[in-house]
Design a protein around this motif. Structure first.
Motif, PDB file in Angstrom:
ATOM      1  N   SER A   1       0.826  -1.198   0.000  1.00  0.00           N
ATOM      2  CA  SER A   1       0.000   0.000   0.000  1.00  0.00           C
ATOM      3  C   SER A   1       0.866   1.256   0.000  1.00  0.00           C
ATOM      4  CB  SER A   1      -0.955  -0.008   1.201  1.00  0.00           C
ATOM      5  OG  SER A   1      -0.234  -0.081   2.398  1.00  0.00           O
ATOM      6  N   ALA A   2       0.241   2.367  -0.315  1.00  0.00           N
ATOM      7  CA  ALA A   2       0.957   3.646  -0.410  1.00  0.00           C
ATOM      8  C   ALA A   2       1.597   4.040   0.916  1.00  0.00           C
ATOM      9  CB  ALA A   2      -0.002   4.734  -0.886  1.00  0.00           C
ATOM     10  N   ASP A   3       1.040   3.578   2.037  1.00  0.00           N
ATOM     11  CA  ASP A   3       1.591   3.939   3.355  1.00  0.00           C
ATOM     12  C   ASP A   3       2.787   3.070   3.737  1.00  0.00           C
ATOM     13  OD1 ASP A   3       0.445   1.514   4.034  1.00  0.00           O
ATOM     14  OD2 ASP A   3      -0.936   2.342   5.520  1.00  0.00           O
ATOM     15  N   GLY A   4       3.211   2.179   2.833  1.00  0.00           N
ATOM     16  CA  GLY A   4       4.385   1.359   3.095  1.00  0.00           C
ATOM     17  C   GLY A   4       4.088   0.004   3.699  1.00  0.00           C
ATOM     18  N   GLN A   5       2.838  -0.260   4.049  1.00  0.00           N
ATOM     19  CA  GLN A   5       2.500  -1.567   4.611  1.00  0.00           C
ATOM     20  C   GLN A   5       2.406  -2.608   3.502  1.00  0.00           C
ATOM     21  OE1 GLN A   5      -0.517  -2.092   7.468  1.00  0.00           O
ATOM     22  NE2 GLN A   5       0.648  -0.959   8.960  1.00  0.00           N
ATOM     23  N   VAL A   6       2.771  -3.830   3.844  1.00  0.00           N
ATOM     24  CA  VAL A   6       2.678  -4.936   2.905  1.00  0.00           C
ATOM     25  C   VAL A   6       1.747  -5.984   3.505  1.00  0.00           C
ATOM     26  CG1 VAL A   6       3.948  -6.717   1.654  1.00  0.00           C
ATOM     27  CG2 VAL A   6       5.008  -4.474   2.059  1.00  0.00           C
ATOM     28  N   HIS A   7       0.785  -6.412   2.700  1.00  0.00           N
ATOM     29  CA  HIS A   7      -0.194  -7.397   3.149  1.00  0.00           C
ATOM     30  C   HIS A   7      -0.118  -8.625   2.246  1.00  0.00           C
ATOM     31  CE1 HIS A   7      -2.093  -4.485   5.817  1.00  0.00           C
ATOM     32  NE2 HIS A   7      -1.906  -3.619   4.842  1.00  0.00           N
ATOM     33  N   ALA A   8      -0.330  -9.784   2.845  1.00  0.00           N
ATOM     34  CA  ALA A   8      -0.428 -11.027   2.087  1.00  0.00           C
ATOM     35  C   ALA A   8      -1.736 -11.688   2.497  1.00  0.00           C
ATOM     36  CB  ALA A   8       0.750 -11.945   2.383  1.00  0.00           C
ATOM     37  N   ARG A   9      -2.522 -12.043   1.514  1.00  0.00           N
ATOM     38  CA  ARG A   9      -3.773 -12.756   1.776  1.00  0.00           C
ATOM     39  C   ARG A   9      -3.658 -14.111   1.117  1.00  0.00           C
ATOM     40  NH1 ARG A   9     -10.164 -11.503   1.372  1.00  0.00           N
ATOM     41  NH2 ARG A   9     -10.546 -13.184   2.802  1.00  0.00           N
ATOM     42  N   SER A  10      -4.046 -15.150   1.837  1.00  0.00           N
ATOM     43  CA  SER A  10      -3.955 -16.500   1.297  1.00  0.00           C
ATOM     44  C   SER A  10      -5.081 -17.356   1.834  1.00  0.00           C
ATOM     45  CB  SER A  10      -2.594 -17.122   1.640  1.00  0.00           C
ATOM     46  OG  SER A  10      -2.396 -17.150   3.038  1.00  0.00           O
ATOM     47  N   LYS A  11      -5.251 -18.501   1.216  1.00  0.00           N
ATOM     48  CA  LYS A  11      -6.229 -19.494   1.637  1.00  0.00           C
ATOM     49  C   LYS A  11      -5.488 -20.648   2.271  1.00  0.00           C
ATOM     50  CE  LYS A  11      -9.799 -17.579  -0.411  1.00  0.00           C
ATOM     51  NZ  LYS A  11     -10.987 -17.179   0.298  1.00  0.00           N
ATOM     52  N   GLY A  12      -6.074 -21.229   3.294  1.00  0.00           N
ATOM     53  CA  GLY A  12      -5.461 -22.371   3.947  1.00  0.00           C
ATOM     54  C   GLY A  12      -6.441 -23.521   4.061  1.00  0.00           C
ATOM     55  N   LEU A  13      -5.918 -24.715   3.865  1.00  0.00           N
ATOM     56  CA  LEU A  13      -6.687 -25.939   4.094  1.00  0.00           C
ATOM     57  C   LEU A  13      -5.979 -26.724   5.169  1.00  0.00           C
ATOM     58  CD1 LEU A  13      -7.287 -27.063   0.407  1.00  0.00           C
ATOM     59  CD2 LEU A  13      -9.003 -26.164   1.985  1.00  0.00           C
ATOM     60  N   GLY A  14      -6.731 -27.175   6.145  1.00  0.00           N
ATOM     61  CA  GLY A  14      -6.178 -28.005   7.205  1.00  0.00           C
ATOM     62  C   GLY A  14      -6.814 -29.383   7.161  1.00  0.00           C
ATOM     63  N   ILE A  15      -5.972 -30.404   7.112  1.00  0.00           N
ATOM     64  CA  ILE A  15      -6.456 -31.781   7.082  1.00  0.00           C
ATOM     65  C   ILE A  15      -6.184 -32.409   8.444  1.00  0.00           C
ATOM     66  CG2 ILE A  15      -6.358 -34.013   5.890  1.00  0.00           C
ATOM     67  CD1 ILE A  15      -7.048 -31.572   4.069  1.00  0.00           C
ATOM     68  N   LYS A  16      -7.235 -32.946   9.055  1.00  0.00           N
ATOM     69  CA  LYS A  16      -7.086 -33.574  10.372  1.00  0.00           C
ATOM     70  C   LYS A  16      -6.787 -35.061  10.233  1.00  0.00           C
ATOM     71  CE  LYS A  16      -9.265 -30.317  13.230  1.00  0.00           C
ATOM     72  NZ  LYS A  16      -9.319 -30.237  14.642  1.00  0.00           N
ATOM     73  N   ALA A  17      -6.336 -35.652  11.310  1.00  0.00           N
ATOM     74  CA  ALA A  17      -5.959 -37.068  11.311  1.00  0.00           C
ATOM     75  C   ALA A  17      -7.116 -37.978  10.910  1.00  0.00           C
ATOM     76  CB  ALA A  17      -5.418 -37.471  12.682  1.00  0.00           C
ATOM     77  N   ASP A  18      -8.350 -37.563  11.198  1.00  0.00           N
ATOM     78  CA  ASP A  18      -9.502 -38.394  10.842  1.00  0.00           C
ATOM     79  C   ASP A  18      -9.969 -38.176   9.402  1.00  0.00           C
ATOM     80  OD1 ASP A  18     -10.801 -35.939  10.890  1.00  0.00           O
ATOM     81  OD2 ASP A  18     -12.163 -36.457  12.534  1.00  0.00           O
ATOM     82  N   GLY A  19      -9.261 -37.338   8.650  1.00  0.00           N
ATOM     83  CA  GLY A  19      -9.584 -37.101   7.250  1.00  0.00           C
ATOM     84  C   GLY A  19     -10.486 -35.906   7.002  1.00  0.00           C
ATOM     85  N   THR A  20     -11.059 -35.335   8.051  1.00  0.00           N
ATOM     86  CA  THR A  20     -11.876 -34.141   7.846  1.00  0.00           C
ATOM     87  C   THR A  20     -10.961 -32.964   7.525  1.00  0.00           C
ATOM     88  OG1 THR A  20     -11.866 -33.596  10.216  1.00  0.00           O
ATOM     89  CG2 THR A  20     -13.704 -34.946   9.400  1.00  0.00           C
ATOM     90  N   CYS A  21     -11.547 -31.955   6.933  1.00  0.00           N
ATOM     91  CA  CYS A  21     -10.735 -30.786   6.606  1.00  0.00           C
ATOM     92  C   CYS A  21     -11.532 -29.518   6.838  1.00  0.00           C
ATOM     93  CB  CYS A  21     -10.222 -30.855   5.175  1.00  0.00           C
ATOM     94  SG  CYS A  21     -11.487 -30.743   3.920  1.00  0.00           S
ATOM     95  N   GLY A  22     -10.815 -28.420   6.904  1.00  0.00           N
ATOM     96  CA  GLY A  22     -11.423 -27.111   7.062  1.00  0.00           C
ATOM     97  C   GLY A  22     -10.653 -26.105   6.233  1.00  0.00           C
ATOM     98  N   SER A  23     -11.283 -24.975   5.996  1.00  0.00           N
ATOM     99  CA  SER A  23     -10.669 -23.937   5.180  1.00  0.00           C
ATOM    100  C   SER A  23     -10.660 -22.625   5.952  1.00  0.00           C
ATOM    101  CB  SER A  23     -11.460 -23.782   3.876  1.00  0.00           C
ATOM    102  OG  SER A  23     -10.913 -22.766   3.082  1.00  0.00           O
ATOM    103  N   VAL A  24      -9.580 -21.878   5.778  1.00  0.00           N
ATOM    104  CA  VAL A  24      -9.442 -20.567   6.413  1.00  0.00           C
ATOM    105  C   VAL A  24      -8.894 -19.576   5.402  1.00  0.00           C
ATOM    106  CG1 VAL A  24      -9.018 -21.527   8.726  1.00  0.00           C
ATOM    107  CG2 VAL A  24      -7.076 -20.948   7.238  1.00  0.00           C
TER     108      VAL A  24
END
Length: 138
Positions: free
Chosen positions: A81-104
């Motif tokens: 951004s013009a004020d010098g800040q840097v942002h990163a936006r991403s998607k995450g998937l988490g896989i649990k031991a039981d095979g279920t997953c979630g997204s963030v």
């Protein structure tokens, strides 16, 4: 503010490194990802934000076997951004031991330090509703 291609690549690799370190149990290396005074915001999960690398490390150890076995990060978008800040936006998937997953979604503020780019603030938001709950306008 414009970011050099090398900086964009370094920031993308920084965001990607999180899953490798956590999944490998290398919690002693979290300083490679975060500033010492990082704020890790989990309020969308009903938890208080974590302050500092030690708090993130302790929370991961406390979660123990409930941690995902795999974190996958995709769709990294880096914006300066013009004020010098840097942002990163991403998607995450988490896989649990039981095979279920979630997204963030990860919304990160990244800063350049003497040791390279580090995340100084991370907000983690669960993805639970298609289209973020938006419907077609009438």
């Amino acid at each position: 503010m414009s970011l050099a291609l090398e900086d964009r690549l370094a920031i993308t690799e920084l965001v990607s490194l999180h899953g490798h370190l956590v999944d490998d149990g290398c919690l002693d290396r979290l300083e490679e990802l975060f500033t010492a005074d990082v704020v890790y915001d989990l309020t969308d999960f009903g938890q208080e934000p974590l302050h500092g690398v030690a708090a993130i490390r302790e929370a991961a150890w406390a979660l123990g076997a409930a941690n995902p076995v795999a974190h996958h990060v995709t769709n990294v978008v880096v914006t300066a951004s013009a004020d010098g800040q840097v942002h990163a936006r991403s998607k995450g998937l988490g896989i649990k031991a039981d095979g279920t997953c979630g997204s963030v979604s990860y919304d990160d503020t990244v800063v350049r330090t003497a040791d390279g780019w580090r995340i100084s603030h991370r907000k983690v938001s669960p993805r639970r509703t298609p289209l973020s709950g938006k419907t077609k306008p009438a």
